[in-house]
Motif scaffolding. Structure first.
Motif, PDB file in Angstrom:
ATOM      1  N   ARG A  10      -6.891   5.151   2.350  1.00 48.67           N
ATOM      2  CA  ARG A  10      -6.318   6.223   1.526  1.00 48.67           C
ATOM      3  C   ARG A  10      -5.733   7.333   2.412  1.00 48.67           C
ATOM      4  O   ARG A  10      -4.693   7.903   2.106  1.00 48.67           O
ATOM      5  CB  ARG A  10      -7.379   6.796   0.595  1.00 48.67           C
ATOM      6  CG  ARG A  10      -7.672   5.881  -0.568  1.00 48.67           C
ATOM      7  CD  ARG A  10      -8.680   6.500  -1.495  1.00 48.67           C
ATOM      8  NE  ARG A  10      -8.834   5.666  -2.678  1.00 48.67           N
ATOM      9  CZ  ARG A  10      -9.858   5.736  -3.491  1.00 48.67           C
ATOM     10  NH1 ARG A  10     -10.823   6.609  -3.273  1.00 48.67           N
ATOM     11  NH2 ARG A  10      -9.931   4.945  -4.537  1.00 48.67           N
ATOM     12  N   GLN A  11      -6.423   7.617   3.505  1.00 54.60           N
ATOM     13  CA  GLN A  11      -5.945   8.643   4.418  1.00 54.60           C
ATOM     14  C   GLN A  11      -4.593   8.241   5.017  1.00 54.60           C
ATOM     15  O   GLN A  11      -3.661   9.050   5.060  1.00 54.60           O
ATOM     16  CB  GLN A  11      -6.977   8.876   5.518  1.00 54.60           C
ATOM     17  CG  GLN A  11      -6.600   9.947   6.510  1.00 54.60           C
ATOM     18  CD  GLN A  11      -7.661  10.096   7.601  1.00 54.60           C
ATOM     19  OE1 GLN A  11      -8.624   9.325   7.667  1.00 54.60           O
ATOM     20  NE2 GLN A  11      -7.462  11.073   8.457  1.00 54.60           N
ATOM     21  N   PHE A  12      -4.487   6.996   5.467  1.00 53.93           N
ATOM     22  CA  PHE A  12      -3.211   6.516   6.010  1.00 53.93           C
ATOM     23  C   PHE A  12      -2.119   6.577   4.940  1.00 53.93           C
ATOM     24  O   PHE A  12      -0.980   6.958   5.218  1.00 53.93           O
ATOM     25  CB  PHE A  12      -3.330   5.084   6.538  1.00 53.93           C
ATOM     26  CG  PHE A  12      -4.040   4.966   7.862  1.00 53.93           C
ATOM     27  CD1 PHE A  12      -3.680   5.753   8.948  1.00 53.93           C
ATOM     28  CD2 PHE A  12      -5.064   4.054   8.031  1.00 53.93           C
ATOM     29  CE1 PHE A  12      -4.325   5.637  10.171  1.00 53.93           C
ATOM     30  CE2 PHE A  12      -5.714   3.927   9.249  1.00 53.93           C
ATOM     31  CZ  PHE A  12      -5.347   4.728  10.322  1.00 53.93           C
ATOM     32  N   TYR A  13      -2.461   6.194   3.718  1.00 52.31           N
ATOM     33  CA  TYR A  13      -1.490   6.232   2.623  1.00 52.31           C
ATOM     34  C   TYR A  13      -0.983   7.662   2.394  1.00 52.31           C
ATOM     35  O   TYR A  13       0.223   7.892   2.283  1.00 52.31           O
ATOM     36  CB  TYR A  13      -2.117   5.657   1.349  1.00 52.31           C
ATOM     37  CG  TYR A  13      -1.291   5.920   0.114  1.00 52.31           C
ATOM     38  CD1 TYR A  13      -0.057   5.309  -0.063  1.00 52.31           C
ATOM     39  CD2 TYR A  13      -1.733   6.808  -0.862  1.00 52.31           C
ATOM     40  CE1 TYR A  13       0.716   5.563  -1.188  1.00 52.31           C
ATOM     41  CE2 TYR A  13      -0.966   7.076  -1.978  1.00 52.31           C
ATOM     42  CZ  TYR A  13       0.259   6.448  -2.137  1.00 52.31           C
ATOM     43  OH  TYR A  13       1.030   6.703  -3.248  1.00 52.31           O
ATOM     44  N   ILE A  51       0.841  -1.204   0.000  1.00 50.41           N
ATOM     45  CA  ILE A  51       0.000   0.000   0.000  1.00 50.41           C
ATOM     46  C   ILE A  51       0.875   1.252   0.000  1.00 50.41           C
ATOM     47  O   ILE A  51       0.623   2.196  -0.751  1.00 50.41           O
ATOM     48  CB  ILE A  51      -0.980  -0.002   1.198  1.00 50.41           C
ATOM     49  CG1 ILE A  51      -2.069  -1.051   0.981  1.00 50.41           C
ATOM     50  CG2 ILE A  51      -1.601   1.377   1.412  1.00 50.41           C
ATOM     51  CD1 ILE A  51      -2.962  -1.303   2.187  1.00 50.41           C
ATOM     52  N   LEU A  52       1.917   1.262   0.822  1.00 49.75           N
ATOM     53  CA  LEU A  52       2.794   2.430   0.888  1.00 49.75           C
ATOM     54  C   LEU A  52       3.547   2.649  -0.427  1.00 49.75           C
ATOM     55  O   LEU A  52       3.835   3.785  -0.793  1.00 49.75           O
ATOM     56  CB  LEU A  52       3.781   2.292   2.043  1.00 49.75           C
ATOM     57  CG  LEU A  52       3.161   2.314   3.443  1.00 49.75           C
ATOM     58  CD1 LEU A  52       4.213   2.056   4.509  1.00 49.75           C
ATOM     59  CD2 LEU A  52       2.421   3.615   3.700  1.00 49.75           C
ATOM     60  N   ALA A  53       3.826   1.576  -1.149  1.00 50.61           N
ATOM     61  CA  ALA A  53       4.570   1.697  -2.407  1.00 50.61           C
ATOM     62  C   ALA A  53       3.663   2.005  -3.592  1.00 50.61           C
ATOM     63  O   ALA A  53       4.020   2.799  -4.466  1.00 50.61           O
ATOM     64  CB  ALA A  53       5.349   0.407  -2.672  1.00 50.61           C
ATOM     65  N   ASP A  54       2.466   1.373  -3.631  1.00 50.46           N
ATOM     66  CA  ASP A  54       1.637   1.441  -4.844  1.00 50.46           C
ATOM     67  C   ASP A  54       0.317   2.179  -4.676  1.00 50.46           C
ATOM     68  O   ASP A  54      -0.441   2.310  -5.639  1.00 50.46           O
ATOM     69  CB  ASP A  54       1.371   0.029  -5.369  1.00 50.46           C
ATOM     70  CG  ASP A  54       2.650  -0.686  -5.763  1.00 50.46           C
ATOM     71  OD1 ASP A  54       3.638   0.004  -6.098  1.00 50.46           O
ATOM     72  OD2 ASP A  54       2.675  -1.931  -5.729  1.00 50.46           O
ATOM     73  N   GLY A  55      -0.037   2.603  -3.483  1.00 49.54           N
ATOM     74  CA  GLY A  55      -1.230   3.410  -3.288  1.00 49.54           C
ATOM     75  C   GLY A  55      -2.542   2.718  -3.611  1.00 49.54           C
ATOM     76  O   GLY A  55      -2.828   1.630  -3.114  1.00 49.54           O
ATOM     77  N   ASP A  56      -3.346   3.361  -4.472  1.00 50.70           N
ATOM     78  CA  ASP A  56      -4.717   2.909  -4.748  1.00 50.70           C
ATOM     79  C   ASP A  56      -4.807   1.480  -5.279  1.00 50.70           C
ATOM     80  O   ASP A  56      -5.733   0.745  -4.927  1.00 50.70           O
ATOM     81  CB  ASP A  56      -5.408   3.867  -5.719  1.00 50.70           C
ATOM     82  CG  ASP A  56      -5.864   5.149  -5.025  1.00 50.70           C
ATOM     83  OD1 ASP A  56      -6.064   5.111  -3.798  1.00 50.70           O
ATOM     84  OD2 ASP A  56      -6.016   6.171  -5.717  1.00 50.70           O
ATOM     85  N   ALA A  57      -3.875   1.079  -6.122  1.00 46.26           N
ATOM     86  CA  ALA A  57      -3.919  -0.288  -6.671  1.00 46.26           C
ATOM     87  C   ALA A  57      -3.778  -1.311  -5.544  1.00 46.26           C
ATOM     88  O   ALA A  57      -4.500  -2.321  -5.506  1.00 46.26           O
ATOM     89  CB  ALA A  57      -2.817  -0.481  -7.712  1.00 46.26           C
ATOM     90  N   ALA A  58      -2.873  -1.064  -4.625  1.00 51.09           N
ATOM     91  CA  ALA A  58      -2.664  -1.970  -3.496  1.00 51.09           C
ATOM     92  C   ALA A  58      -3.843  -1.911  -2.520  1.00 51.09           C
ATOM     93  O   ALA A  58      -4.226  -2.931  -1.946  1.00 51.09           O
ATOM     94  CB  ALA A  58      -1.363  -1.623  -2.789  1.00 51.09           C
ATOM     95  N   ILE A  59      -4.404  -0.726  -2.345  1.00 50.37           N
ATOM     96  CA  ILE A  59      -5.590  -0.586  -1.485  1.00 50.37           C
ATOM     97  C   ILE A  59      -6.725  -1.424  -2.053  1.00 50.37           C
ATOM     98  O   ILE A  59      -7.428  -2.114  -1.318  1.00 50.37           O
ATOM     99  CB  ILE A  59      -5.987   0.903  -1.335  1.00 50.37           C
ATOM    100  CG1 ILE A  59      -4.946   1.625  -0.478  1.00 50.37           C
ATOM    101  CG2 ILE A  59      -7.382   1.046  -0.734  1.00 50.37           C
ATOM    102  CD1 ILE A  59      -5.116   3.128  -0.416  1.00 50.37           C
ATOM    103  N   GLN A  60      -6.877  -1.398  -3.370  1.00 53.73           N
ATOM    104  CA  GLN A  60      -7.930  -2.184  -4.019  1.00 53.73           C
ATOM    105  C   GLN A  60      -7.708  -3.681  -3.782  1.00 53.73           C
ATOM    106  O   GLN A  60      -8.656  -4.414  -3.530  1.00 53.73           O
ATOM    107  CB  GLN A  60      -7.984  -1.872  -5.525  1.00 53.73           C
ATOM    108  CG  GLN A  60      -9.168  -2.491  -6.223  1.00 53.73           C
ATOM    109  CD  GLN A  60     -10.506  -2.088  -5.595  1.00 53.73           C
ATOM    110  OE1 GLN A  60     -10.723  -0.939  -5.221  1.00 53.73           O
ATOM    111  NE2 GLN A  60     -11.390  -3.052  -5.454  1.00 53.73           N
TER     112      GLN A  60
END
Length: 172
Positions: A140-143, A116-125
Motif C-alpha cells: 500500500r505504501q508503494f502504491y 496494483i498501480l492502476a487498481d490499488g487495494d483490489a489488485a494488492i489483495q
C-alpha cells in the motif's frame, strides 16, 4: 547389388546419405557454438569432459580472431560428433527452460505491478492471494508513493521500488 544382380535391401537401410552426414555435422557444430556462447556460470552447469571444456574455453578466448575462431568451432563440432551429446543437450534445454521460466515470472510481476498501480487495494489483495507472505502495508505504501509521484509528474521511482519488492517476494 549382390552377386545374382539383385539389390540387397538390408544394406540399403544402413547407408546414410552424404547430405544427412553434413546436416548432422552442422547440428553438432551449432551445439558447440551454443556452448561457446554460454557464460562461465552456465557452462559450469553443463556436463562436459575436460578436453571439450578446454576447447570451448579456447574458442571463447580467441573469439576476436576470425579464422582461428572458425577453425576452433569446427574442431569443437568434430569433437561433439565423437561423443554422446544427449546429456549436453539436456543441460542446455534445462538452462533454456530456466531462462523461459524467469522471463515468464518477470512478465507476470510486471502485470501485477501495473495492476496494483492502476487498481490499488483490489489488485494488492489479488497479489496477496498469490503470495500470502507479502507485506500488505508495504504494498500500500508503494502504491500511495507511486500515485503521488505520478500526479506530481515525477519519475516513477516508487513504481520501480514496487517491482523490486514484488520480485523479492516472488523469488523467496
Amino acid at each position: 547389388m549382390n552377386h545374382d544382380g539383385n539389390s540387397n535391401h538390408a544394406d540399403d537401410d544402413f547407408l546414410i546419405s552424404k547430405s544427412q552426414l553434413k546436416r548432422d555435422a552442422e547440428a553438432q557444430q551449432e551445439l558447440g557454438l551454443k556452448l561457446v556462447n554460454l557464460s562461465d556460470g552456465k557452462l559450469a552447469k553443463i556436463p562436459l569432459d575436460e578436453d571439450l571444456f578446454d576447447a570451448i574455453k579456447l574458442a571463447q578466448r580467441i573469439r576476436n580472431t576470425r579464422e582461428g575462431y572458425r577453425r576452433q568451432l569446427q574442431l569443437i563440432g568434430k569433437m561433439m560428433r565423437n561423443r554422446d551429446t544427449s546429456a549436453i543437450e539436456r543441460g542446455l534445454a534445462e538452462l533454456e527452460q530456466s531462462h523461459n521460466d524467469q522471463n515468464a515470472l518477470f512478465h507476470q510481476l510486471e502485470k501485477y505491478r501495473d495492476h496494483i498501480l492502476a487498481d490499488g487495494d483490489a489488485a494488492i489483495q489479488q497479489f496477496l492471494a498469490a503470495y500470502p507472505h507479502a507485506d500488505r502495508q508495504k504494498l500500500r505504501q508503494f502504491y500511495r508513493q507511486a500515485s503521488k509521484q505520478q500526479q506530481q509528474g515525477k519519475a516513477p521511482a516508487a513504481a520501480r521500488e514496487l517491482f523490486k519488492y514484488l520480485r523479492e517476494v516472488a523469488t523467496v
